[in-house]
Design a protein around this motif. Structure first.
Motif, PDB file in Angstrom:
ATOM      1  N   GLY A  73       0.812  -1.202   0.000  1.00 56.87           N
ATOM      2  CA  GLY A  73       0.000   0.000   0.000  1.00 56.87           C
ATOM      3  C   GLY A  73       0.851   1.259   0.000  1.00 56.87           C
ATOM      4  N   GLY A  74       0.181   2.403  -0.164  1.00 54.28           N
ATOM      5  CA  GLY A  74       0.912   3.664  -0.154  1.00 54.28           C
ATOM      6  C   GLY A  74       0.093   4.785  -0.732  1.00 54.28           C
ATOM      7  N   LEU A  75       0.789   5.885  -1.023  1.00 54.51           N
ATOM      8  CA  LEU A  75       0.161   7.084  -1.582  1.00 54.51           C
ATOM      9  C   LEU A  75       0.500   7.177  -3.064  1.00 54.51           C
ATOM     10  N   VAL A  76      -0.518   7.405  -3.873  1.00 51.72           N
ATOM     11  CA  VAL A  76      -0.308   7.481  -5.317  1.00 51.72           C
ATOM     12  C   VAL A  76      -1.249   8.537  -5.892  1.00 51.72           C
ATOM     13  N   GLN A  77      -0.852   9.148  -6.976  1.00 60.27           N
ATOM     14  CA  GLN A  77      -1.711  10.134  -7.634  1.00 60.27           C
ATOM     15  C   GLN A  77      -2.769   9.421  -8.470  1.00 60.27           C
ATOM     16  N   ALA A  78      -3.854  10.112  -8.679  1.00 58.89           N
ATOM     17  CA  ALA A  78      -4.921   9.578  -9.532  1.00 58.89           C
ATOM     18  C   ALA A  78      -4.354   9.213 -10.906  1.00 58.89           C
ATOM     19  N   GLY A  79      -4.770   8.057 -11.394  1.00 57.55           N
ATOM     20  CA  GLY A  79      -4.257   7.548 -12.663  1.00 57.55           C
ATOM     21  C   GLY A  79      -3.063   6.632 -12.508  1.00 57.55           C
ATOM     22  N   HIS A 130     -13.123 -13.101  -9.770  1.00 58.72           N
ATOM     23  CA  HIS A 130     -14.366 -12.367  -9.580  1.00 58.72           C
ATOM     24  C   HIS A 130     -13.996 -10.937  -9.222  1.00 58.72           C
ATOM     25  N   TYR A 131     -14.756  -9.979  -9.722  1.00 60.83           N
ATOM     26  CA  TYR A 131     -14.467  -8.570  -9.465  1.00 60.83           C
ATOM     27  C   TYR A 131     -15.725  -7.793  -9.147  1.00 60.83           C
ATOM     28  N   ALA A 132     -15.566  -6.788  -8.304  1.00 59.37           N
ATOM     29  CA  ALA A 132     -16.635  -5.811  -8.115  1.00 59.37           C
ATOM     30  C   ALA A 132     -16.734  -4.959  -9.377  1.00 59.37           C
ATOM     31  N   ASP A 133     -17.931  -4.515  -9.681  1.00 60.21           N
ATOM     32  CA  ASP A 133     -18.125  -3.703 -10.885  1.00 60.21           C
ATOM     33  C   ASP A 133     -17.279  -2.436 -10.853  1.00 60.21           C
ATOM     34  N   SER A 134     -17.064  -1.899  -9.676  1.00 58.65           N
ATOM     35  CA  SER A 134     -16.346  -0.629  -9.541  1.00 58.65           C
ATOM     36  C   SER A 134     -14.870  -0.732  -9.914  1.00 58.65           C
ATOM     37  N   ARG A 194      -9.899  -2.350 -14.296  1.00 56.28           N
ATOM     38  CA  ARG A 194      -8.781  -1.554 -13.745  1.00 56.28           C
ATOM     39  C   ARG A 194      -7.901  -2.385 -12.820  1.00 56.28           C
ATOM     40  N   PHE A 195      -8.504  -3.296 -12.076  1.00 60.38           N
ATOM     41  CA  PHE A 195      -7.777  -4.133 -11.121  1.00 60.38           C
ATOM     42  C   PHE A 195      -7.682  -5.559 -11.663  1.00 60.38           C
ATOM     43  N   HIS A 208      -3.298  -6.145  -8.578  1.00 64.31           N
ATOM     44  CA  HIS A 208      -2.684  -5.129  -9.416  1.00 64.31           C
ATOM     45  C   HIS A 208      -3.736  -4.062  -9.681  1.00 64.31           C
ATOM     46  N   MET A 209      -3.450  -2.847  -9.264  1.00 63.49           N
ATOM     47  CA  MET A 209      -4.425  -1.765  -9.362  1.00 63.49           C
ATOM     48  C   MET A 209      -3.914  -0.695 -10.312  1.00 63.49           C
ATOM     49  N   ASN A 210      -4.640  -0.476 -11.386  1.00 65.40           N
ATOM     50  CA  ASN A 210      -4.280   0.525 -12.385  1.00 65.40           C
ATOM     51  C   ASN A 210      -5.369   1.592 -12.460  1.00 65.40           C
ATOM     52  N   SER A 211      -5.034   2.706 -13.078  1.00 61.07           N
ATOM     53  CA  SER A 211      -5.994   3.804 -13.260  1.00 61.07           C
ATOM     54  C   SER A 211      -6.695   4.136 -11.952  1.00 61.07           C
TER      55      SER A 211
END
Length: 125
Positions: free
Chosen positions: A9-15, A59-63, A67-68, A82-85
Protein backbone atom coordinates in the motif's frame (compact mmCIF):
# COMPACT_ATOMS: atom_id res chain seq x y z
CA UNK A 1 -3.50 -20.78 12.60
CA UNK A 2 -3.53 -19.13 9.18
CA UNK A 3 -1.73 -15.80 8.99
CA UNK A 4 -2.16 -13.31 6.16
CA UNK A 5 0.24 -10.42 5.71
CA UNK A 6 -0.52 -7.65 3.23
CA UNK A 7 2.03 -5.25 1.77
CA UNK A 8 2.35 -2.76 -1.05
CA UNK A 9 0.00 0.00 0.00
CA UNK A 10 0.91 3.66 -0.15
CA UNK A 11 0.16 7.08 -1.58
CA UNK A 12 -0.31 7.48 -5.32
CA UNK A 13 -1.71 10.13 -7.63
CA UNK A 14 -4.92 9.58 -9.53
CA UNK A 15 -4.26 7.55 -12.66
CA UNK A 16 -1.34 5.76 -11.05
CA UNK A 17 -0.80 2.12 -10.16
CA UNK A 18 -0.02 0.00 -7.14
CA UNK A 19 0.44 -3.71 -6.52
CA UNK A 20 -0.71 -5.23 -3.25
CA UNK A 21 0.60 -8.58 -2.02
CA UNK A 22 -0.85 -11.00 0.50
CA UNK A 23 1.34 -13.82 1.80
CA UNK A 24 -0.36 -16.71 3.55
CA UNK A 25 1.30 -18.98 6.10
CA UNK A 26 0.36 -21.51 8.74
CA UNK A 27 -1.81 -23.68 6.51
CA UNK A 28 -2.13 -27.38 6.81
CA UNK A 29 -4.28 -27.61 3.69
CA UNK A 30 -4.99 -25.58 0.59
CA UNK A 31 -7.91 -23.23 1.05
CA UNK A 32 -10.53 -22.68 -1.64
CA UNK A 33 -9.94 -19.04 -2.53
CA UNK A 34 -8.48 -15.70 -1.52
CA UNK A 35 -10.18 -12.37 -1.68
CA UNK A 36 -9.51 -8.66 -1.38
CA UNK A 37 -11.86 -6.30 0.42
CA UNK A 38 -11.56 -2.61 1.22
CA UNK A 39 -12.99 -0.23 3.79
CA UNK A 40 -13.10 3.52 3.43
CA UNK A 41 -13.67 5.80 6.46
CA UNK A 42 -17.29 5.74 7.53
CA UNK A 43 -18.20 2.97 5.09
CA UNK A 44 -18.71 -0.76 5.32
CA UNK A 45 -16.09 -3.20 4.19
CA UNK A 46 -16.76 -4.09 0.57
CA UNK A 47 -15.72 -6.82 -1.81
CA UNK A 48 -13.07 -5.97 -4.41
CA UNK A 49 -11.85 -9.18 -6.03
CA UNK A 50 -11.35 -12.90 -5.42
CA UNK A 51 -9.49 -15.81 -6.99
CA UNK A 52 -9.64 -19.56 -6.50
CA UNK A 53 -6.39 -21.40 -5.84
CA UNK A 54 -7.32 -24.25 -8.16
CA UNK A 55 -8.15 -23.08 -11.66
CA UNK A 56 -7.65 -19.41 -10.94
CA UNK A 57 -11.27 -18.40 -11.42
CA UNK A 58 -11.58 -14.65 -10.78
CA UNK A 59 -14.37 -12.37 -9.58
CA UNK A 60 -14.47 -8.57 -9.47
CA UNK A 61 -16.63 -5.81 -8.12
CA UNK A 62 -18.13 -3.70 -10.88
CA UNK A 63 -16.35 -0.63 -9.54
CA UNK A 64 -12.89 -2.10 -10.24
CA UNK A 65 -13.54 -4.31 -13.26
CA UNK A 66 -11.14 -3.45 -16.07
CA UNK A 67 -8.78 -1.55 -13.75
CA UNK A 68 -7.78 -4.13 -11.12
CA UNK A 69 -6.39 -7.63 -11.69
CA UNK A 70 -6.11 -10.35 -9.07
CA UNK A 71 -3.53 -13.09 -9.50
CA UNK A 72 -1.93 -15.80 -7.42
CA UNK A 73 1.35 -17.66 -7.07
CA UNK A 74 0.53 -21.10 -5.72
CA UNK A 75 4.16 -21.97 -5.01
CA UNK A 76 4.57 -18.87 -2.83
CA UNK A 77 1.08 -18.99 -1.27
CA UNK A 78 0.76 -15.37 -2.31
CA UNK A 79 -2.06 -13.42 -3.91
CA UNK A 80 -1.63 -10.08 -5.66
CA UNK A 81 -3.93 -7.20 -6.52
CA UNK A 82 -2.68 -5.13 -9.42
CA UNK A 83 -4.42 -1.77 -9.36
CA UNK A 84 -4.28 0.52 -12.38
CA UNK A 85 -5.99 3.80 -13.26
CA UNK A 86 -6.51 4.50 -9.59
CA UNK A 87 -9.14 7.01 -8.54
CA UNK A 88 -9.55 9.02 -5.33
CA UNK A 89 -12.60 6.88 -4.51
CA UNK A 90 -10.30 3.83 -4.36
CA UNK A 91 -8.80 5.27 -1.17
CA UNK A 92 -9.33 2.75 1.63
CA UNK A 93 -7.70 0.17 3.82
CA UNK A 94 -7.35 -2.99 1.76
CA UNK A 95 -7.66 -6.39 3.41
CA UNK A 96 -6.91 -9.83 2.06
CA UNK A 97 -8.95 -12.75 3.31
CA UNK A 98 -8.95 -16.53 3.09
CA UNK A 99 -12.00 -18.61 2.17
CA UNK A 100 -11.26 -22.12 3.41
CA UNK A 101 -14.15 -24.01 1.82
CA UNK A 102 -15.88 -24.21 -1.53
CA UNK A 103 -18.52 -21.49 -1.84
CA UNK A 104 -20.75 -20.14 -4.58
CA UNK A 105 -20.49 -16.56 -3.37
CA UNK A 106 -17.00 -15.20 -2.87
CA UNK A 107 -18.41 -11.68 -2.61
CA UNK A 108 -19.75 -12.32 0.88
CA UNK A 109 -17.54 -11.42 3.85
CA UNK A 110 -18.96 -14.33 5.84
CA UNK A 111 -17.37 -16.82 3.43
CA UNK A 112 -13.91 -15.79 4.67
CA UNK A 113 -12.46 -17.20 7.87
CA UNK A 114 -9.10 -15.42 8.08
CA UNK A 115 -8.18 -11.79 7.52
CA UNK A 116 -5.01 -9.80 7.22
CA UNK A 117 -4.28 -6.63 9.17
CA UNK A 118 -4.90 -4.35 6.21
CA UNK A 119 -2.80 -1.97 4.17
CA UNK A 120 -3.64 1.68 3.45
CA UNK A 121 -4.08 2.86 -0.12
CA UNK A 122 -4.46 6.61 -0.62
CA UNK A 123 -5.13 8.10 -4.05
CA UNK A 124 -4.70 11.85 -4.34
CA UNK A 125 -6.54 13.94 -6.92
Amino acid sequence: QVQLVESGGGLVQAGGSLRLSCAASGRTFRSYAMGWFRQAPGKEREFVAAITWSGGSTHYADSVKGRFTISRDNAKNTVYLHMNSLKPEDTAVYYCADAPWDTSNLRRRNEYAYWGQGTQVTVSS
